[in-house]
Design a protein around this motif. Structure first.
Motif, mmCIF file in Angstrom:
data_model
loop_
_atom_site.group_PDB
_atom_site.id
_atom_site.type_symbol
_atom_site.label_atom_id
_atom_site.label_comp_id
_atom_site.label_asym_id
_atom_site.label_seq_id
_atom_site.Cartn_x
_atom_site.Cartn_y
_atom_site.Cartn_z
ATOM 1 N N SER A 228 0.827 -1.206 0.000
ATOM 2 C CA SER A 228 0.000 0.000 0.000
ATOM 3 C C SER A 228 0.859 1.252 0.000
ATOM 4 O O SER A 228 1.991 1.263 0.506
ATOM 5 N N ASN A 275 0.283 -8.237 4.162
ATOM 6 C CA ASN A 275 -1.102 -7.940 3.805
ATOM 7 C C ASN A 275 -1.069 -6.952 2.651
ATOM 8 O O ASN A 275 0.006 -6.605 2.163
ATOM 9 N N THR A 276 -2.217 -6.512 2.216
ATOM 10 C CA THR A 276 -2.280 -5.440 1.228
ATOM 11 C C THR A 276 -1.865 -4.134 1.892
ATOM 12 O O THR A 276 -0.795 -3.599 1.633
ATOM 13 N N SER A 277 -2.688 -3.626 2.795
ATOM 14 C CA SER A 277 -2.418 -2.369 3.495
ATOM 15 C C SER A 277 -1.795 -2.630 4.858
ATOM 16 O O SER A 277 -2.105 -3.623 5.521
ATOM 17 N N ILE A 284 -10.174 -1.838 2.606
ATOM 18 C CA ILE A 284 -9.799 -2.854 1.619
ATOM 19 C C ILE A 284 -9.742 -4.243 2.247
ATOM 20 O O ILE A 284 -10.054 -5.251 1.604
ATOM 21 N N HIS A 285 -9.365 -4.326 3.519
ATOM 22 C CA HIS A 285 -9.226 -5.623 4.180
ATOM 23 C C HIS A 285 -10.534 -6.384 4.273
ATOM 24 O O HIS A 285 -10.531 -7.613 4.407
ATOM 25 N N TYR A 289 -12.300 -7.896 -3.085
ATOM 26 C CA TYR A 289 -11.106 -7.512 -3.837
ATOM 27 C C TYR A 289 -9.850 -7.978 -3.109
ATOM 28 O O TYR A 289 -8.902 -8.473 -3.732
ATOM 29 N N ASN A 290 -9.814 -7.829 -1.791
ATOM 30 C CA ASN A 290 -8.653 -8.237 -1.009
ATOM 31 C C ASN A 290 -8.367 -9.723 -1.185
ATOM 32 O O ASN A 290 -7.212 -10.148 -1.303
ATOM 33 N N TYR A 293 -7.039 -10.355 -4.737
ATOM 34 C CA TYR A 293 -5.684 -9.804 -4.812
ATOM 35 C C TYR A 293 -4.661 -10.768 -4.198
ATOM 36 O O TYR A 293 -3.568 -10.966 -4.745
ATOM 37 N N THR A 343 -11.587 -12.736 2.592
ATOM 38 C CA THR A 343 -10.221 -13.281 2.639
ATOM 39 C C THR A 343 -10.148 -14.487 3.558
ATOM 40 O O THR A 343 -9.312 -15.380 3.349
#
Length: 508
Positions: A228, A275-277, A284-285, A289-290, A293, A343
């Protein structure tokens, strides 16, 4: 559409590194019922083997106590936490930090719960604390057990947020003191670091040079991975850009590349957070989409590292103060009260994959059991902020090998609608503190959509045409069917059954 003819011969075994470890908040939170119930759930349905959290030595664990000038070590809370982990079949991945206030050289802290980030005022006192801690663990759980627990020295010392001034020399001194004590307690205990965050690969060469020059023990190396961009704050939340998922895999691969040719080359590599962010308040978590991804990361990360630990398994987490809403962008696979996020289902799907990898592509992973069951994880590829918008549909066609003449196909779907408690929560009006009835609704809506069918096996194969909706992650399993005769039964005689579909299914 991707179209893959899946071979019969396995490419190898599916690595278990994706569930070797999972993160949590500070360890004091493991005394709470919601945390314990959530850990029991992820252990049962996903099978994580280790759990790593901050704050083992912070004041709220009460380990280092001073009264009347005397020091006493208290294991009251620590024993409750580690006993519970082991009762569930989960081992601690031990992170040594943060600094007890009475032992700290300064007052700088991090997080709402004020973890002290300063070096010890006395390295001798720090060494005594670490020695006492490890001696207690060995005495309580046995040396053979504790030898299986990795011991990581500190957390992200390359950031001023987590280590005063990000002082590299001071961290190296702390690492050396700690590592020597660990090995003095027992030479087979595992110790490692430096647990650095993304963007600080310049730490690898100095760390390798330091430990080699001074012959400091290192059994594994560790780092973190996030994709992120800078935080864009809104009230009680944060938004960020994301690079493509491949950037996470590049970060996984970085330690081996940077340590090639050094004394640390070939050591186990643990990604102890990813993680993503990196923010605990980024929505987003909570999204489908998470999950889409991270699907290729779970499918391919095992080729690069020995473990990669999702940060975190549940939203019982308070770094930025106590959350103000059920869904708030928390790191967890589970929201509070065990509400499963998309997720979570990605991980639960991975836990049901067979052990033998037959095929792997940019949108699928295909595995097989020893008894012939074929399992498929498929996802819609997404490209981060700079990538194109995901279309409303993504098609995956797979021809998979199946023994026998008939097969049963079962499929589960998670996307922007199905298996998506976050979507249902928004439709409910975003209740910050859902009622018992609303929680039941959210749990029901968090279940993946399920479909099933009977299939004929043609030339030893079944073709799967998987139409994935936007941001979907789907799991399919193909089970060989061995029909059994039931004399006298004729489904055509059932009331309400009048079409040829049941007859066709009976004959296929």
């Amino acid at each position: 559409m991707s179209h893959t003819h899946v071979p019969e011969q396995p490419l190898g075994r599916l690595s278990a590194s994706w569930r070797h470890c999972v993160g949590t908040g500070r360890l004091n939170l493991a005394l709470r019922a919601d945390h314990r119930e959530s850990l029991a759930l992820v252990r049962r349905e996903i099978g994580f083997r280790y759990v790593r959290g901050h704050g083992l030595l912070s004041d709220d664990m009460g380990v280092h106590r001073v009264s009347g000038g005397r020091v006493r070590y208290s294991w009251t809370y620590l024993d409750q936490v580690f006993d519970h982990f082991l009762e569930l079949g989960v081992k601690p991945f031990v992170e040594l930090g943060f600094m007890p206030t009475a032992l700290a050289s300064g007052e700088e802290t991090v997080f709402w719960w004020k973890g002290n980030i300063t070096p010890p005022r006395s390295h001798d006192e720090w060494a005594a604390l670490v020695r006492a801690l490890l001696a207690h663990l060995v005495d309580r759980y046995g040396v053979d057990e504790v030898r299986t627990w990795p011991i990581e020295v500190w957390n992200e010392p390359n950031l001023v947020n987590f280590w005063k001034d990000a002082d590299q020399e001071a961290y190296f001194r702390l690492y050396e003191t700690t590592a020597r004590v660990v090995k003095d307690v027992d030479a087979d205990l595992q110790v490692g670091g430096p647990a650095i965050s993304p963007g600080s690969d310049g730490w690898w060469e100095p760390f390798a040079e330091f430990v080699a020059r001074r012959d400091v023990p290192v059994d594994f190396v560790s780092r973190h991975a996030y994709t992120s961009g800078p935080a864009q704050h809104v009230p009680f939340g944060t938004y960020q850009t994301l690079t493509a998922p491949g950037a996470l895999l590049d970060q996984f691969d970085a330690p081996r590349k940077h340590l090639a040719g050094t004394a640390l080359a070939g050591l186990p590599v643990h990604i102890t957070e990813f993680n993503t962010s990196y923010r605990p308040d980024n929505p987003i978590h909570d999204t489908a989409y998470n999950a889409a991804y991270l699907a290729p990361v779970l499918a391919g990360g095992g080729d690069l590292v020995d473990s990669f630990s999702y940060w975190t398994f549940c939203d019982v987490f308070e770094e930025e103060n106590v959350p103000t809403s059920l869904f708030h962008g928390g790191f967890g696979l589970l929201a509070h009260r065990q509400v499963r996020k998309p997720t979570y289902h990605l991980y639960a799907f991975m836990a049901r994959m067979g052990p033998h990898v037959l095929a792997r592509g940019e949108d699928h992973l295909v595995c097989r059991d020893d008894d012939g069951r074929v399992t498929v994880l498929a996802w819609q590829p997404v490209g981060g902020t700079g990538g194109p918008d995901a279309p409303e549909r993504h098609d995956v066609r797979l021809s998979v090998p199946v023994p026998g003449s008939r097969a049963f196909v079962r499929r589960e779907r998670v996307n922007e609608h199905d298996g998506n408690a976050f979507a249902a929560w928004r439709e409910l009006g975003r209740p910050r503190s859902p009622s018992a009835r609303q929680l039941d609704v959210l749990r029901d809506c968090s279940r993946p959509a399920v479909e099933h069918s009977a299939r004929a096996v043609v030339d030893g194969r079944v073709t799967l045409d998987l139409a994935l909706s936007r941001h979907e992650v789907t799991f399919a399993e193909v089970l060989p069917v061995r029909p059994e005769e039931h004399e006298g039964l004729d489904d055509r005689r059932l009331l309400g059954v009048s079409d040829d579909r049941l007859v066709a299914a009976h004959e296929r």
